[in-house]
Design a protein around this motif. Structure first.
Motif, PDB file in Angstrom:
ATOM      1  N   UNK A  53      71.635 -54.133 -19.100  1.00  0.00           N
ATOM      2  CA  UNK A  53      70.326 -54.770 -18.954  1.00  0.00           C
ATOM      3  C   UNK A  53      69.294 -53.709 -18.623  1.00  0.00           C
ATOM      4  N   UNK A  54      68.046 -53.936 -19.087  1.00  0.00           N
ATOM      5  CA  UNK A  54      66.953 -53.073 -18.686  1.00  0.00           C
ATOM      6  C   UNK A  54      66.592 -51.988 -19.676  1.00  0.00           C
ATOM      7  N   UNK A 102      62.832 -56.134 -22.919  1.00  0.00           N
ATOM      8  CA  UNK A 102      63.962 -55.411 -22.353  1.00  0.00           C
ATOM      9  C   UNK A 102      65.263 -56.159 -22.625  1.00  0.00           C
ATOM     10  N   UNK A 109      75.559 -49.471 -15.875  1.00  0.00           N
ATOM     11  CA  UNK A 109      75.583 -50.810 -16.462  1.00  0.00           C
ATOM     12  C   UNK A 109      74.255 -51.533 -16.270  1.00  0.00           C
ATOM     13  N   UNK A 110      73.405 -50.984 -15.465  1.00  0.00           N
ATOM     14  CA  UNK A 110      72.124 -51.622 -15.178  1.00  0.00           C
ATOM     15  C   UNK A 110      71.074 -50.524 -15.115  1.00  0.00           C
ATOM     16  N   UNK A 111      70.062 -50.609 -15.995  1.00  0.00           N
ATOM     17  CA  UNK A 111      69.056 -49.550 -16.070  1.00  0.00           C
ATOM     18  C   UNK A 111      67.829 -49.947 -15.260  1.00  0.00           C
ATOM     19  N   UNK A 112      67.928 -49.828 -13.974  1.00  0.00           N
ATOM     20  CA  UNK A 112      66.790 -50.143 -13.117  1.00  0.00           C
ATOM     21  C   UNK A 112      66.690 -51.609 -12.747  1.00  0.00           C
ATOM     22  N   UNK A 113      65.635 -51.957 -12.055  1.00  0.00           N
ATOM     23  CA  UNK A 113      65.365 -53.333 -11.615  1.00  0.00           C
ATOM     24  C   UNK A 113      63.974 -53.713 -12.105  1.00  0.00           C
ATOM     25  N   UNK A 114      63.828 -54.955 -12.480  1.00  0.00           N
ATOM     26  CA  UNK A 114      62.555 -55.414 -13.018  1.00  0.00           C
ATOM     27  C   UNK A 114      61.591 -55.712 -11.880  1.00  0.00           C
TER      28      UNK A 114
END
Lengths: 358, 358, 358, 358
Positions: free
Chosen positions: D21-22, D64, D351-356
Motif C-alpha cells: 500500500x502507498x 495510491x 510492505x507499507x510505503x508510508x502512512x497517509x
C-alpha cells in the motif's frame, strides 16, 4: 510446514520452512512441548508409555536457527503389531479407513490409523514449539484449555491468568478444578461403558498486534479454521462469540471502541480479536470442537468390505475414551503456527532475529 | 481463483484458473447465479437496485471454456458518494476499518467497506457458477438454505428434495414456509429498531464420490472451513453434527456402515460426509454461522481516531438488517468452488471435458 | 518436494508429496540412483568415500507407495571438521558465503558450504529416483550426458541409444569414448594446476506425450529452467537449439510437421520438444551449463570481512577440479522431477497406480 | 501475479497481488511502459496501430495503491478476423497450436495465437510497470537492450549509462548506433525474403541489495529463469558469463572480492550478481535468447490434422520479421517482477510505503 510419518512407521516429523535465522532452539525446547501431549493421567487417556525424543536434523547450527528449513524427527517407539487382515476387510465406523482405502487403492498404511492417526498431531506440536518461541520474541502468548467434555461445560468466567496457571494442573486440562473433577468422572464412566466422549478446546492468543492477516483468501480466521480442521476429530470451529453471534442483535455483538491510556481497545471482545480477517489488537479467541474418538470397544454395526455384507465389529487395543485433554497443546500449537506465519507475512515478526557475534 | 475489486471501485471480478476446457459457459450462466444474490424482498434486505451484468473477459471461445483462465467482470453501478471524512476519523464498531487502516497505513479504499464489503461476495458467486456447472457434469448438486435467523431455528427435519424446492421460494431462503414467516417477522422487527440480526446457513452437497480430499493439510473439511471464513461476517463453521458431536457418546456419533443395493453407505450421517479429511460418499453437510451486520442506525460508542477520544456514531446509508438470506447462494458458491477444486485434484473431475468437433 | 539438510549436519533428506499410491519402491531403488553420483574416478572427482544409504521414513508400506509423503533421509558420514574461524572472516571468491552471511545475519551453517553445498544435490537425486520410476511406468525415459568440459566439446552426432549405453561408461560421463578421454586429460591438467573446470550437461527425455505443461506461468520449459537453476553452480539453461536458435532463420528453425506411420512428428527437433510451453511429443532436449567449482587451491584475492581489508585466500580441503561428471545424474533427476510433476498435473500420469489385492 | 486474456478476445489483463500500500500509481504509469512495446519502426516490427490504454480496475484509491490486488485491463483494438477453418486443420511449424490442440481438446482460442500470442506480453509489461516503480523506491534500476540479432552481435563494451541512454534510441533497441544499423539491415533483408530472425536481449539490474533470494528452490536465478521462459519464443537463459563460464578456468571465473570506499564489491562480475541463488550486491546481469518468429510467409512443409496427410502452408497476415526489439521492455518487466517479489520477501522492500495524511 510439511509433516510426514505414520503412526506405526519409522517415525513422525515436521519440516518448518521460512523460520527466521537467529532463534535460539534446542531439541529440549521441542521435547518440552511434546511432553505436554503426554497423558497426564493413565485412567483418562491411554498412550504410548515412552517419552518422545525429537532429533533436529537440519536448520540449527551452534544453538540457533540458520534460516534453512528446520527438520524435526521423532522415532516411533512402543509400536505393537496388529491384526492387519481384519483392518483390511472391516470398515470401522467413524474411522477414515473406508474413504482412505478408496482414495489410495488399498495401498495406504493400515497400521494404527496411518496418517489419520492422532500420532500425526506430534509434528504439529513440534512445529508449534518453534512458532511459540518466535511469537514469544514479540510478546505474543498462546494458551488453551478444555471448556467442555461431553455435556459438562466450564461455566465460570476465568481470567487469562487463571487459565494460564491452572489449565495444565489437572488431567483434563480444564482451568477450573471443580469442573475438571466432574469432567474426569464423566470420562471414567464412558471408559467403563466401552464408549467415548468429545469436547471443546478454547485457545487464546494475547499480544497479537492489529492488522495481521491477508484478506481476501488468506485472512487470519480462514487460516485458523483451516489448520483447526487439519487436527484429527475436529468437527467445529468458531471465533469469538462464534455460533452464538448468530443469535444476538448487532447492537449487542458489535464491540464498542474506547481510548484507554492512549490506546485503542474494545470494551467487549465478541469478535474474538478478528475483524474483516485482520487482527484488531484484542486477544484472539477461538474454540475447536472435537467428536468422541471413533475407536470404541462397544459392538457396532458395519460392513465386511471384501464380502460386501453387513457385520459387526468391536475395536480392540489401546484407545482413548477422550482425546480432548491431549488435544489442548495441539490446538495451542496449531494456532501458534498460523499466527507466527501471519506475523512474518505482515512484518510484525522480522525475518532475521539479530546478527551473530563472530 | 483470484478475486479483485472494491465495493465502490469500477467493478468486482473473479479469475478462475485451472478450469477444464470444454465446459459450455455463457455470461447468462453467471448472471443467473448472481441474480440469486439479489434481494428477494426489499423489506428484508436492502440492496443495489440494478441487476449485475457480468462480462466474460477471457477463457471462453465459441461458447466453451478454453482451458485458459476465465475472467469475469461485473461493473459497479448505483454507487453513491459517501462522507469520506467521517469514515476517515471514526472507527465503526464491528467493522474492519480500524485494523484495515493500521495494516494499509490509511491507503485502503474507504468507500462502501472496500474489500471487506459484502459486495466482494459477488466474485465468489461468479466463480461458484462455474464450479456448480463443473460439478453438475459429474452428478454433484450443491444447495443451501437458512436454518436460523437470530433465535428462530428451523426445527423440522426436511428432505433434500424439499430443501432444493423451497429454499428460494421465500424472502429469507428458509425451506419451511412457516418458519420462514417467523424469521421474516424477526428481521422486520430488528430493522424497525435500527438493529440487525445474524443467522446460520446450512449447505449440502449430494453426489460427491468417496475419497475426495488431500490430507494432511488440504483436507476437504479444512478447505471448506477456510473458504467459509473468507465470506465476510462468518464467525462459525461446522461439519455434520459439528459442535453437537462434542456432546454425544462415540457409540452414538459413529455412523454405522451398511450394504444397501450392493453399495456401501452409512445409516446416519453425523460425520457430514467427511472422515479423516476425505469425502465418504454420503452427502456433505456444513453449517456456517453469520454475525449480525455491524452497520446499524442505532447509536454506538466508539472512538475518533484522529483526536484519540471517545465518541459515538450512527452508521447511516443503505444497510441490511440481516444478510443471511443473501448469503445463502454465497455459501453454495463457496462450497462448490472447494468441491470442484478437490474433484479436479483427485481426478473425479476430468481436466478435459470431451473433444471439439472441428 | 521439500529438501532439507546441510553438508555437515546430521544428514540430507527429500520429502516428496503428491506421489501416487501403488508405486513399487524400496530403499535400494534410491540407493542405486545415489550411487550414480559417486565419483567414477578418484582422480577426476574427489568425494566422500562411503556409500550413501537412504532410509525411507514414510510413505511406503509393504513395498508400495501409500499416497502419503515419501520422506527419504541419508545420514552424513565422513564429515571432517574445518577451520570455522577462517570461514567466518574470509569471503571465498565465487562462493555463496558472503551473501549468505548478509541474508542470515551470520547464523547460517558454515560447515562444508552448508545449504549451497553440492551435497544438497543428493536430495534431488533421491526425489528424482521416484520421478524416474513414475515416468518409466508410462514409458518415459530420461537420460543425460556430458557434452562439454571446458573447451572440449562433443562434436559427434550420437544416437539416443548410444548415449544411453555409453554415458556412464567412463569417468566424465561423455557418450563418446574418444572425447571422454580428452575431457579427462583436461580435468587432470586443471587439477595439477590447482584450478578447476566447468562444462555442459545435455539431458533428453523420450516418450513425453504431447500437451504436457501449464502455460502461462507453469509452462514446461519455465519449470525445467527453474529447477536447473536450483542445482548449485548452474549459470545457463537452454532448450533445443537454445541460444543457437537466435542465430538461424525462422525457415530453418521451424520444425516441419509430417505424418509417419499414422503419427504426427516433426522432421527436425530444433524446438527441443517444447512449443508454447507445452510438450509436442518429440524428445525433450535441454542443456545445462555449469561454472567451474569455486573452491580452488590457487591463491585468490579477497576480503577479510571482520577487518574489512583486502587479503588473499587459498581454499584447502577436499575439492573437485570439475563437478560436471557428478552433475549428470543430478540433471537427469531434476528433469525427471519436473516431468513427473507435469505428467501428474496433465493427467498423463494417473494419481493411483492400480489397486492392491487384499 | 495472474494474467489473463487472449490475443483476439475482449482484452488482456494482469492482476498483481501483494503490492504494498502507498505506491503512487496511475494508468499513465502503465501506459508509458506499454508504449515502449510499440513498434519504433514499422519496417522492422509490424504491430497493432492503436495505442494501448490501460484501465486500473482495482487496488488504487486517490492515486495510491491500497494493498488490495491491482487489476489492469487493456481492451484489444484493431483485431482482424481470420481464416479459422485453416487454423483448425493445419499445424503451423514452430507454433504452439498442435500441442495446444491436444491439451485442450480443440477448445482453445485459435484466434491470433490465443494465449501463446505475443499479445500476452502486454500483461507482463503492465505488472512490470508496478514492479519498476516499487524497485525505484529503493534505488533499484532495471534496463535492457538488444545484444544480438541473428548473427550480428554487439561486440563493444558499453557503460551502463550508455546502455540506459541509447537502448531506446533506435528501432532495434541496441545501445550502439552502428551495430543497431547493421541489425536493422539484417531484419529488413529477412523480411524481404519472407523469413524471420531471432536474437538475444541482455538485462541489467543495478542497486539490488545483497542477500536477496530464497534458496533452495526459490533462488533468485531460478525465478528469473522461470519468468524468462514464460515469455513466448524464449529458448535460452543465462546469468553473468552464462554458458561461457563453462569454458573458463575457476581462477578466471571467480570474482575477487575487494574493499573499496569501505564497501565490499567484486573486481569482476562474471557471476552476474548472483551467488548460491542470492544477490551479492553487484549488478544482476542476465541474457535471454529468442528464436525467430515462427509465422513466416515462406512456404513450409506441415500436416493437415483432419486428413492426417502431409501438406504445405504459407502463414499470412500481420507478422514480425523479428520480435527482439519489442521484447526488450518485456524482459525488463519480467526481471523487475521477480526482483520486486524477492525484495518484498527478503524485507528489502517494505510492505507499507508510508502512512497517509488523513
Amino acid at each position: 510446514m510439511t509433516v510426514f510419518g505414520e503412526s506405526h512407521g519409522p517415525g513422525v516429523a515436521a519440516v518448518v520452512d521460512g523460520c527466521p535465522a537467529g532463534l535460539e532452539l534446542s531439541a529440549d525446547d521441542i521435547n518440552e512441548e511434546l511432553s505436554r501431549r503426554m497423558p497426564p493421567d493413565p485412567n483418562v487417556t491411554s498412550a504410548r508409555r515412552e517419552r518422545d525424543e525429537v532429533q533436529i536434523l537440519s536448520g540449527v547450527f551452534e544453538g540457533y536457527t540458520t534460516g534453512a528449513p528446520v527438520a524435526m524427527l521423532t522415532l516411533n517407539k512402543d509400536v505393537k503389531s496388529q491384526d492387519y487382515d481384519k483392518l483390511n476387510s472391516i470398515a470401522r465406523p467413524g474411522h477414515a479407513d473406508y474413504p482412505t482405502r478408496i482414495k489410495y487403492g488399498g495401498f495406504n498404511d493400515l497400521r494404527g490409523g496411518g496418517r489419520a492417526s492422532g500420532r500425526m498431531t506430534a509434528p504439529i506440536v513440534m512445529a508449534g514449539a518453534i512458532a511459540k518461541k518466535l511469537l514469544n520474541s514479540i510478546g505474543v502468548q498462546v494458551f488453551a484449555h478444555t471448556v467442555q467434555i461431553h455435556e459438562i461445560r466450564l461455566n465460570k468466567q476465568l481470567s487469562h491468568e487463571a487459565i494460564k496457571q491452572n489449565a495444565y494442573g489437572n488431567s483434563v486440562r480444564c482451568s477450573d478444578p471443580e469442573t475438571a473433577e466432574r469432567m474426569r468422572a464423566e470420562i471414567l464412566k464412558a471408559r467403563d461403558e466401552g464408549d467415548s466422549l468429545g469436547g471443546i478446546v478454547e485457545c487464546i492468543a494475547e499480544g497479537v498486534p492489529p492488522g495481521v492477516g491477508e484478506p481476501f483468501f488468506d485472512s487470519l480466521d480462514a487460516d485458523l479454521a483451516k489448520i483447526a480442521f487439519s487436527i484429527p476429530a475436529v468437527k467445529g470451529f468458531e471465533v469469538g462469540l462464534g455460533f452464538q453471534a448468530s443469535a444476538v442483535m448487532g447492537s449487542v455483538n458489535n464491540d464498542s471502541y474506547a481510548v484507554r491510556d492512549g490506546k485503542i481497545l474494545t470494551l467487549t471482545n465478541n469478535a474474538g480479536g478478528i475483524l474483516g480477517g485482520l487482527s484488531n489488537g484484542m486477544p484472539i479467541v477461538v474454540r475447536v470442537g472435537f467428536k468422541p474418538p471413533s475407536s470404541i470397544p462397544k459392538e457396532q454395526r458395519t460392513v465386511n468390505l471384501r464380502e460386501m455384507r453387513d457385520t459387526t465389529v468391536q475395536v480392540t487395543g489401546r484407545h482413548d475414551p477422550c482425546i480432548v485433554p491431549k488435544a489442548v497443546p495441539v490446538v495451542e500449537a496449531a494456532v501458534a503456527i498460523v499466527l507466527a506465519d501471519h506475523c512474518l507475512r505482515s512484518g510484525s515478526l522480522p525475518r532475521l532475529l539479530g546478527r551473530k557475534n563472530s
